[in-house]
Structures are given as structure tokens and as C-alpha cells.
Design a protein around this motif. Structure first.
Motif, PDB file in Angstrom:
ATOM      1  N   LEU A 188       0.828  -1.204   0.000  1.00  0.00           N
ATOM      2  CA  LEU A 188       0.000   0.000   0.000  1.00  0.00           C
ATOM      3  C   LEU A 188       0.863   1.255   0.000  1.00  0.00           C
ATOM      4  CD1 LEU A 188      -2.829   1.374   0.422  1.00  0.00           C
ATOM      5  CD2 LEU A 188      -2.417   1.134   2.875  1.00  0.00           C
ATOM      6  N   LEU A 189       1.880   1.269   0.835  1.00  0.00           N
ATOM      7  CA  LEU A 189       2.762   2.427   0.947  1.00  0.00           C
ATOM      8  C   LEU A 189       3.503   2.681  -0.366  1.00  0.00           C
ATOM      9  CD1 LEU A 189       4.001   4.638   2.679  1.00  0.00           C
ATOM     10  CD2 LEU A 189       5.587   2.946   3.621  1.00  0.00           C
ATOM     11  N   SER A 190       3.980   1.629  -1.003  1.00  0.00           N
ATOM     12  CA  SER A 190       4.693   1.776  -2.279  1.00  0.00           C
ATOM     13  C   SER A 190       3.779   2.330  -3.361  1.00  0.00           C
ATOM     14  CB  SER A 190       5.262   0.424  -2.726  1.00  0.00           C
ATOM     15  OG  SER A 190       6.236  -0.031  -1.822  1.00  0.00           O
ATOM     16  N   ARG A 191       2.544   1.825  -3.410  1.00  0.00           N
ATOM     17  CA  ARG A 191       1.587   2.325  -4.410  1.00  0.00           C
ATOM     18  C   ARG A 191       1.277   3.797  -4.175  1.00  0.00           C
ATOM     19  NH1 ARG A 191      -1.327  -2.560  -3.602  1.00  0.00           N
ATOM     20  NH2 ARG A 191      -2.940  -1.421  -2.471  1.00  0.00           N
ATOM     21  N   MET A 192       1.156   4.162  -2.917  1.00  0.00           N
ATOM     22  CA  MET A 192       0.822   5.547  -2.597  1.00  0.00           C
ATOM     23  C   MET A 192       1.966   6.486  -2.971  1.00  0.00           C
ATOM     24  SD  MET A 192      -0.914   6.921   0.894  1.00  0.00           S
ATOM     25  CE  MET A 192      -1.663   8.560   0.943  1.00  0.00           C
ATOM     26  N   ILE A 193       3.192   6.065  -2.728  1.00  0.00           N
ATOM     27  CA  ILE A 193       4.351   6.886  -3.095  1.00  0.00           C
ATOM     28  C   ILE A 193       4.392   7.092  -4.609  1.00  0.00           C
ATOM     29  CG2 ILE A 193       6.875   6.916  -3.230  1.00  0.00           C
ATOM     30  CD1 ILE A 193       6.907   5.567  -0.465  1.00  0.00           C
ATOM     31  N   LYS A 194       4.185   6.021  -5.369  1.00  0.00           N
ATOM     32  CA  LYS A 194       4.188   6.130  -6.830  1.00  0.00           C
ATOM     33  C   LYS A 194       3.066   7.031  -7.317  1.00  0.00           C
ATOM     34  CE  LYS A 194       6.326   1.632  -7.765  1.00  0.00           C
ATOM     35  NZ  LYS A 194       6.129   0.272  -8.336  1.00  0.00           N
ATOM     36  N   ASP A 195       1.915   6.918  -6.674  1.00  0.00           N
ATOM     37  CA  ASP A 195       0.774   7.730  -7.067  1.00  0.00           C
ATOM     38  C   ASP A 195       1.063   9.214  -6.844  1.00  0.00           C
ATOM     39  OD1 ASP A 195      -1.996   8.137  -7.868  1.00  0.00           O
ATOM     40  OD2 ASP A 195      -2.384   8.623  -5.781  1.00  0.00           O
ATOM     41  N   VAL A 196       1.616   9.551  -5.693  1.00  0.00           N
ATOM     42  CA  VAL A 196       1.919  10.954  -5.390  1.00  0.00           C
ATOM     43  C   VAL A 196       3.042  11.463  -6.292  1.00  0.00           C
ATOM     44  CG1 VAL A 196       2.713  12.568  -3.609  1.00  0.00           C
ATOM     45  CG2 VAL A 196       1.106  10.746  -3.012  1.00  0.00           C
ATOM     46  N   GLU A 197       4.014  10.613  -6.599  1.00  0.00           N
ATOM     47  CA  GLU A 197       5.102  11.014  -7.501  1.00  0.00           C
ATOM     48  C   GLU A 197       4.573  11.414  -8.876  1.00  0.00           C
ATOM     49  OE1 GLU A 197       8.944   8.437  -5.851  1.00  0.00           O
ATOM     50  OE2 GLU A 197       7.611   7.580  -7.365  1.00  0.00           O
ATOM     51  N   SER A 198       3.469  10.814  -9.286  1.00  0.00           N
ATOM     52  CA  SER A 198       2.903  11.109 -10.607  1.00  0.00           C
ATOM     53  C   SER A 198       2.027  12.359 -10.609  1.00  0.00           C
ATOM     54  CB  SER A 198       2.075   9.914 -11.097  1.00  0.00           C
ATOM     55  OG  SER A 198       0.903   9.758 -10.312  1.00  0.00           O
ATOM     56  N   GLN A 199       1.724  12.891  -9.436  1.00  0.00           N
ATOM     57  CA  GLN A 199       0.839  14.058  -9.330  1.00  0.00           C
ATOM     58  C   GLN A 199       1.650  15.350  -9.443  1.00  0.00           C
ATOM     59  OE1 GLN A 199      -1.360  13.610  -5.673  1.00  0.00           O
ATOM     60  NE2 GLN A 199      -2.089  11.573  -6.215  1.00  0.00           N
ATOM     61  N   LYS A 200       2.125  15.623 -10.632  1.00  0.00           N
ATOM     62  CA  LYS A 200       3.027  16.753 -10.849  1.00  0.00           C
ATOM     63  C   LYS A 200       2.387  18.101 -10.526  1.00  0.00           C
ATOM     64  CE  LYS A 200       6.128  13.907 -12.426  1.00  0.00           C
ATOM     65  NZ  LYS A 200       7.283  13.532 -11.576  1.00  0.00           N
ATOM     66  N   THR A 201       1.068  18.200 -10.678  1.00  0.00           N
ATOM     67  CA  THR A 201       0.400  19.490 -10.455  1.00  0.00           C
ATOM     68  C   THR A 201      -0.154  19.633  -9.045  1.00  0.00           C
ATOM     69  OG1 THR A 201      -1.709  18.597 -11.293  1.00  0.00           O
ATOM     70  CG2 THR A 201      -0.235  19.656 -12.897  1.00  0.00           C
ATOM     71  N   ASN A 202       0.049  18.623  -8.217  1.00  0.00           N
ATOM     72  CA  ASN A 202      -0.459  18.679  -6.846  1.00  0.00           C
ATOM     73  C   ASN A 202       0.413  19.627  -6.020  1.00  0.00           C
ATOM     74  OD1 ASN A 202      -1.266  18.268  -4.198  1.00  0.00           O
ATOM     75  ND2 ASN A 202      -1.370  16.041  -4.380  1.00  0.00           N
ATOM     76  N   PRO A 203      -0.151  20.721  -5.496  1.00  0.00           N
ATOM     77  CA  PRO A 203       0.660  21.677  -4.725  1.00  0.00           C
ATOM     78  C   PRO A 203       1.216  21.083  -3.433  1.00  0.00           C
ATOM     79  CG  PRO A 203      -1.683  22.181  -4.520  1.00  0.00           C
ATOM     80  CD  PRO A 203      -1.563  21.135  -5.585  1.00  0.00           C
ATOM     81  N   ASN A 204       0.615  19.980  -2.981  1.00  0.00           N
ATOM     82  CA  ASN A 204       1.072  19.335  -1.746  1.00  0.00           C
ATOM     83  C   ASN A 204       1.998  18.153  -2.009  1.00  0.00           C
ATOM     84  OD1 ASN A 204      -0.540  21.026  -0.024  1.00  0.00           O
ATOM     85  ND2 ASN A 204      -2.328  19.841  -0.657  1.00  0.00           N
ATOM     86  N   LEU A 212       5.622  10.455   3.260  1.00  0.00           N
ATOM     87  CA  LEU A 212       5.544   9.046   2.881  1.00  0.00           C
ATOM     88  C   LEU A 212       6.921   8.383   2.877  1.00  0.00           C
ATOM     89  CD1 LEU A 212       2.924   9.382   0.002  1.00  0.00           C
ATOM     90  CD2 LEU A 212       2.586   8.145   2.152  1.00  0.00           C
ATOM     91  N   ARG A 213       7.912   9.090   2.381  1.00  0.00           N
ATOM     92  CA  ARG A 213       9.264   8.522   2.338  1.00  0.00           C
ATOM     93  C   ARG A 213       9.838   8.364   3.745  1.00  0.00           C
ATOM     94  NH1 ARG A 213      10.974  12.232  -2.880  1.00  0.00           N
ATOM     95  NH2 ARG A 213      10.200  10.786  -4.480  1.00  0.00           N
ATOM     96  N   MET A 214       9.503   9.288   4.626  1.00  0.00           N
ATOM     97  CA  MET A 214       9.950   9.169   6.011  1.00  0.00           C
ATOM     98  C   MET A 214       9.288   7.966   6.680  1.00  0.00           C
ATOM     99  SD  MET A 214      11.862  10.216   8.415  1.00  0.00           S
ATOM    100  CE  MET A 214      12.431  11.792   7.740  1.00  0.00           C
ATOM    101  N   ILE A 215       7.987   7.806   6.448  1.00  0.00           N
ATOM    102  CA  ILE A 215       7.262   6.654   7.000  1.00  0.00           C
ATOM    103  C   ILE A 215       7.838   5.357   6.443  1.00  0.00           C
ATOM    104  CG2 ILE A 215       5.034   5.451   6.980  1.00  0.00           C
ATOM    105  CD1 ILE A 215       3.718   8.261   7.054  1.00  0.00           C
TER     106      ILE A 215
END
Length: 229
Positions: A188-204, A212-215
């Protein structure tokens, strides 16, 4: 509550997916529902579109694409309207928890995404009363929803909420049973990291990736230590 209602109504209008955005998606012939006309267009290529625009096959293709556009927009509008109505009901409820429990099946990830959009808009407008009410409501709704989720998902959500390293360490030690190297938690954590990495326009994006990387680092260190025992 009049203020909340007006903010939601205004936010709904401004945040709804524009029709032209769906049109742009459907302008790619491969994204439309495959049909006889679409297959013909695929064979002749983009450069030959003008030559077939007058044909009945192209007309059928266009009809399929337009129908798909309208269906997509209609579904998106209906879903956002339903999510907005549910959020409004939660906001005006005397007992938010009880109301959330009643609608727990509708408290989907998409619901929280839409609700978070309203929260972001309220923050940008500086409406502190609405921001406070939305945050309290969404926090309660999330707590109710989490009771129905897998423990690994609840663990990740809790770690994301904890900003202090010592708090995360305590939570991790309390939940070591979910931290085997091949566990669902790490999938789950790996999928979430990949998902956020792909969100180039996400201001957060940067903040979320840092969390996520710290967790990931902290939990994998514990998992490795467990494996050595």
C-alpha cells in the motif's frame, strides 16, 4: 449555516469538471468507446480525418464519442452533486458521527477528495468559520470510515497524521504485526508513493512525498530489525 450553504454552492459551481475537459479527453479517438466507426478512423489515421468526415461511418463514430462525452459529464456531475449533498448533511447534523455512520458506505475516497476541494477553497477565501467546521466534520467522517478499513490502511493514515517522530515510533511499535517485509502495508505504501510522484500538479506533492518517504524509511527499519531477531 447560511454561510456554509453559500460557500458549498459557490464551490460546487467553480470546482465542477468543465465540459471542455471531457471533450479534450474524447477528442483522442482511442479514448472513445470502440465501435465500427472508431476502428475505421484508427485504420485511416489522423491525417485522413477530413476525407471521411462526410461518411456515415464517421457520423456513427462522432455520435458514439459525443454520447460518451455526455455520459461521462453526467456521471461526474451526479456524483459530485451527491457528494456535496452528503457533505451538506454532515455539516448541518447535530450528531456528525451518527450521521456519518448512517452514510458510511458513501464515504468513499472520491467523497473525501471532493470535500477536500471545498476545504481548500474555503482556506483560499479566508473563511475561518467554514474552514473550522469543514475540518471538524471531515475528521469525524474519516474516523468513522476508518473503522471499516483494513488495519494496515488505518495504520498508514495514523502515521500520516502524526508529525512528531516519537509519536510515529510509538505507533509503529504498537503495530509491528503489520510490518513484515512482504506485508500489505508496504504494498500500500509503495503504491501511494508512486501515485503521489505522478501528481506533478499537486501543490502538496513535496510535503506528501516527504511524509511518505519518512514513514517508509522508519517502518522498513523496524521490519529489518524484526527479521534479524
Amino acid at each position: 449555516m447560511a454561510t456554509l450553504a453559500s460557500v458549498l454552492a459557490s464551490a460546487f459551481i467553480r470546482s465542477f469538471l468543465p465540459f471542455h475537459a471531457v471533450q479534450a479527453q474524447c477528442s483522442n479517438r482511442n479514448s472513445c468507446k470502440p465501435g465500427r466507426g472508431a476502428l475505421v478512423i484508427g485504420r485511416v489515421g489522423v491525417s485522413s480525418l477530413d476525407a471521411v468526415k462526410g461518411s456515415s461511418k464517421f457520423a456513427r463514430y462522432s455520435a458514439v464519442c459525443k454520447a460518451s462525452e455526455k455520459d461521462t459529464v453526467s456521471k461526474a456531475r451526479n456524483f459530485q452533486l451527491e457528494a456535496t449533498q452528503l457533505l451538506a448533511e454532515l455539516l448541518k447534523a447535530d450528531d456528525i458521527k451518527s450521521t456519518a455512520e448512517k452514510h458510511v458506505d458513501s464515504l468513499s475516497e472520491d467523497f473525501f477528495i471532493i470535500a477536500s476541494t471545498y476545504l481548500d477553497l474555503a482556506k483560499k477565501e479566508g473563511n475561518l468559520e467554514v474552514v473550522s467546521k469543514l475540518e471538524t466534520t471531515l475528521r469525524t467522517a474519516l474516523e468513522v470510515k476508518e473503522t471499516t478499513l483494513r488495519p494496515e490502511i488505518r495504520l498508514l493514515n495514523q502515521l500520516l497524521r502524526e508529525t512528531a517522530e516519537k509519536d510515529r515510533a510509538s505507533t509503529i511499535q504498537t503495530n509491528v504485526q503489520y510490518l513484515s517485509s512482504d506485508s500489505y502495508f508496504f504494498q500500500l505504501l509503495s503504491r501511494m508513493i508512486k501515485d503521489v510522484e505522478s501528481q506533478k500538479t499537486n501543490p502538496n506533492q513535496l510535503r506528501l512525498l516527504t511524509q511518505l518517504r519518512m514513514i517508509n524509511k522508519e517502518t522498513r527499519e523496524v521490519a529489518k530489525a524484526m527479521k534479524r531477531k
